[in-house]
Design a protein around this motif. Structure first.
Motif, PDB file in Angstrom:
ATOM      1  N   ASP A 144      39.810 -28.438 -64.529  1.00 35.22           N
ATOM      2  CA  ASP A 144      41.101 -29.081 -64.237  1.00 35.22           C
ATOM      3  C   ASP A 144      41.861 -29.384 -65.529  1.00 35.22           C
ATOM      4  N   ARG A 202      43.035 -26.079 -67.091  1.00 35.59           N
ATOM      5  CA  ARG A 202      44.145 -25.520 -66.307  1.00 35.59           C
ATOM      6  C   ARG A 202      45.436 -26.306 -66.518  1.00 35.59           C
ATOM      7  N   GLU A 230      48.938 -24.946 -68.086  1.00 37.32           N
ATOM      8  CA  GLU A 230      50.212 -25.020 -67.355  1.00 37.32           C
ATOM      9  C   GLU A 230      51.263 -25.813 -68.120  1.00 37.32           C
ATOM     10  N   LEU A 231      50.832 -26.844 -68.871  1.00 36.91           N
ATOM     11  CA  LEU A 231      51.790 -27.606 -69.678  1.00 36.91           C
ATOM     12  C   LEU A 231      52.477 -26.717 -70.703  1.00 36.91           C
ATOM     13  N   TYR A 232      51.774 -25.680 -71.150  1.00 36.51           N
ATOM     14  CA  TYR A 232      52.357 -24.736 -72.106  1.00 36.51           C
ATOM     15  C   TYR A 232      53.081 -23.588 -71.402  1.00 36.51           C
ATOM     16  N   PHE A 237      51.903 -21.345 -69.165  1.00 39.01           N
ATOM     17  CA  PHE A 237      51.174 -20.140 -68.770  1.00 39.01           C
ATOM     18  C   PHE A 237      51.091 -20.088 -67.248  1.00 39.01           C
ATOM     19  N   ALA A 238      51.400 -18.941 -66.671  1.00 39.12           N
ATOM     20  CA  ALA A 238      51.363 -18.766 -65.217  1.00 39.12           C
ATOM     21  C   ALA A 238      49.971 -18.304 -64.795  1.00 39.12           C
ATOM     22  N   PRO A 239      49.539 -18.719 -63.599  1.00 34.95           N
ATOM     23  CA  PRO A 239      48.187 -18.362 -63.167  1.00 34.95           C
ATOM     24  C   PRO A 239      48.091 -16.918 -62.695  1.00 34.95           C
ATOM     25  N   TYR A 288      47.504 -17.404 -67.618  1.00 36.39           N
ATOM     26  CA  TYR A 288      46.113 -17.838 -67.780  1.00 36.39           C
ATOM     27  C   TYR A 288      45.312 -17.292 -66.628  1.00 36.39           C
TER      28      TYR A 288
END
Lengths: 439, 439
Positions: A22, A25, A29-31, A33-35, A103
């Motif tokens: 968590d 991840r 996401e804060l930076y 990066f898309a999943p 990511y």
């Protein structure tokens, strides 16, 4: 029966792993990066296109798959997330926006011989940025910051990211007069395993180096610094080459950006090479303090030629956290703890089986406000119900009554409570993970 | 090149999938289910111990694994999460607290022929409760409530959980005078596929039924009710048997508990049988409104004999959401949307490359307060930087200045802002998923 190399954590350890995932991840996401998840299998020729790992691949066969065997024979489980990502980018380039930041947190499989912290099935957490044609260098400076933020928020030993640049090594070797720079790099990469004397001998034997050239290569590999001083140290070795200059400027930029963001996180370490052959510039390895001898738990680098499609090129830079590897080492030393073995914060005691509906309503009221709750399995004596909570580390037992009461079974304190408004202290709401003295 | 049966979602779809998984996981945890992951592989004899699925298993072979082939030949990828869970419980019984409530969200693999919503690699989300020796029935009533809460919080069509009880069917068939009740059950299970006339004929041919007995079996299968009225409907068929009575009482308890919790969620449907042979009581299937013809997206039941070790028995009850199956159907009709294709909320514009350090500081300040932020890749013209945000659905662009300003690129509104205090509206903080009119 356990299967060697295929680790399984108990639920308490899995809760720790989830909290770690968590954190990773949410940092990714804060930076921005898309999943992404790719399928677990790739055609064998995609997997083998990068050489080196051929003997580690698990192939898939359907138990009763004669009919389409010729096709099925070709599928194997992916052994990393970079090769599938490169394939995905080429395949979907028309649907993606570039530069593409993604990511990917997934299991990978390798048929390697298992050892401590080395598994056959393990979890990796990767970030990469790729672009069409060319990718600005500043993305190389961003990777260590993301990893520093992700791991820095966890109760684990401090991470130290060791950075080098292939251009520094290749430029230096070339400037020395050595021509088979790949062979020099591969040989110097064995330094930790076989020591400097054997590396020097191998350089003379297999890479055509003189004793003086071999000694210079070892001097370069010995340089390490937390600041820009490594540049002067390299210059003092008296070698000059345009590629060396370019590499030094890039490496300096990585080190200085990290010093501004998180002092002590990044070290320029000129012996880092990375075995795989697709890196073309920056390379990263990561050690946890106290666990240096187990090697890197987070590695990556710049690859200008990994993905290509016809005349289109997709250069990228990425880094990968070995989640299972890191946790396996920490679990092996009992260096991580969790405050309970279930998510449950409150156990609603059951005075009599015919009160189950009322107890379910209390549980429902607590759950609606985000409080994880179970109702006791049977209307056993309260002592036994409290034991049910205690054995799992559930901190609170709720007693229906007029009024209801709730008991903190750690302190024994019991107070009147209303299920539509009561809240536990924030620290008790979810299981808490913490670092422990390694054993 | 896509591989049939191994779906891959684009990042925007993966964000939707993650949000769905997050909702499922947090609901499972609210009910006190502890997380578990088992390894992806099991010995082949473990996988085959439940028969029926033998032809669907993927076996693993190491590409260069001659040396230990006899051992490696025996590993296959799991095809569900129940069989591995049963194995895990028996193997770790001494380290677990019973009743043991666990959830497990993992990929599974089946070598089936792919079709819409049927994959060879797919994600399942399971909950199960197991106990030693015996498990109270109230856990059977809890399963639909958890699923109702998990799916009810998502922007998807309403779920309807169809429930039956094997004891009702077996008791009824026995009370009718039929002896091969397994064969009757398997035949009635084909109702949706081949229709009532062929089922009746098969019952006469293969299960030794008279025409009247076959007709009674079909009358039972036709009963369906959202309340306890199904009990009278069964009684009117004039069959009596102690197992039938037990089954009706259990099924009534499931229906009534669900009516109190979420009216309309659960339907007693007496034709539901479930193909696999390990269920011994309650069985569940789930339809999404508008997607009934695609079959169940969430199934399970009570199994009193799945796991055992010597003379110890571990009865359980569980249910499994077919996450990939459900999303595949919804994605196929564009019935789910997400507000952007990246997690990013703010793009910091870059006026000139030499201001990157200052822009990184702004991004850092926003990220520290939980706002997903990227810095523009290059110091292109602002129009191009805004286009970078627009193409990804990033709602805000931040312009460094004196003072800084932030622009909502949807409305065009631009206001002064301070990166250490500014926050976006809550609805913009994370990508929002929503239902769309199915196409």
């Amino acid at each position: 029966m356990p299967i060697s190399g295929f680790p399984e954590w108990l639920p308490a350890q899995r809760m720790i792993e989830q909290r770690v995932i968590d954190r990773i991840r949410s940092t990714f996401e804060l930076y921005g990066f898309a999943p992404l998840e790719t399928r677990s299998v790739e055609p064998l020729d995609t997997l083998l296109s990068k050489g080196e790992t051929s003997k580690e691949v698990y192939l898939l066969h359907r138990l009763q798959g004669e009919a389409d065997a010729s096709n099925e024979d070709q599928l194997g489980l992916h052994f990393d997330l970079t090769v599938p990502f490169a394939r995905f980018v080429v395949e979907n380039a028309g649907k993606l926006q570039f530069p593409f930041r993604r990511y990917q947190i997934q299991k990978v499989w390798r048929g390697e011989r298992p050892q401590e912290g080395r598994y056959r099935e393990f979890l990796q957490a990767d970030i990469d940025v790729v672009n069409r044609e060319s990718l600005p260098f500043h993305y190389d400076t961003e990777m260590p910051l993301v990893i520093g933020d992700a791991l820095g928020g966890l109760p684990i030993p401090a991470a130290r990211i060791l950075v080098n640049n292939r251009k520094v090594c290749e430029g230096f070797y070339r400037g020395l007069g050595l021509t088979d720079t790949d062979q020099v790099l591969r040989t110097v990469d064995k330094l930790d395993k076989i020591g400097p004397e054997k590396v020097a001998a191998l350089l003379v034997e297999t890479a055509g180096a003189t004793d003086a050239q071999a000694a210079a290569c070892l001097e370069l590999a010995a340089i390490s610094a937390e600041d820009g001083s490594f540049v002067d140290a390299v210059r003092k070795l008296g070698v000059s080459d345009p590629l060396l200059d370019e590499g030094l400027a890039e490496l300096l930029q990585v080190v200085e950006t990290a010093r501004e963001h998180a002092p002590g996180l990044v070290v320029a370490d000129l012996k880092i090479a990375r075995g795989l052959d697709y890196y073309t510039g920056t390379v990263y390895e990561t050690q946890l303090r106290g666990y240096e001898r187990f090697g890197s738990i987070c590695s990556g680098g710049r690859y200008d030629n990994l993905a290509s499609s016809g005349k289109e090129r997709f250069p990228g830079v990425g880094i990968s956290i070995g989640v299972s590897r890191m946790l396996g080492l920490l679990f092996g030393r009992q260096a991580l703890e969790v405050s309970r073995s279930v998510p449950t914060c409150v156990l609603v005691a059951l005075p009599h089986e015919d009160q189950r509906v009322a107890c379910d309503r209390i549980a429902g009221a607590l759950r609606r406000r985000g409080i994880s709750t179970e109702v006791a399995p049977t209307a056993a004596k309260f002592g036994k119900q409290i034991q049910y909570a205690d054995r799992r580390g559930i901190p609170y037992v709720w007693f229906p009554g007029d009024p209801d009461t709730v008991k903190d079974i750690r302190s024994g304190e019991q107070v009147d409570a209303d299920a539509s408004v009561w809240v536990p202290p924030v620290a008790d709401l979810h299981p808490a993970i913490s670092g422990a003295e390694p054993r």
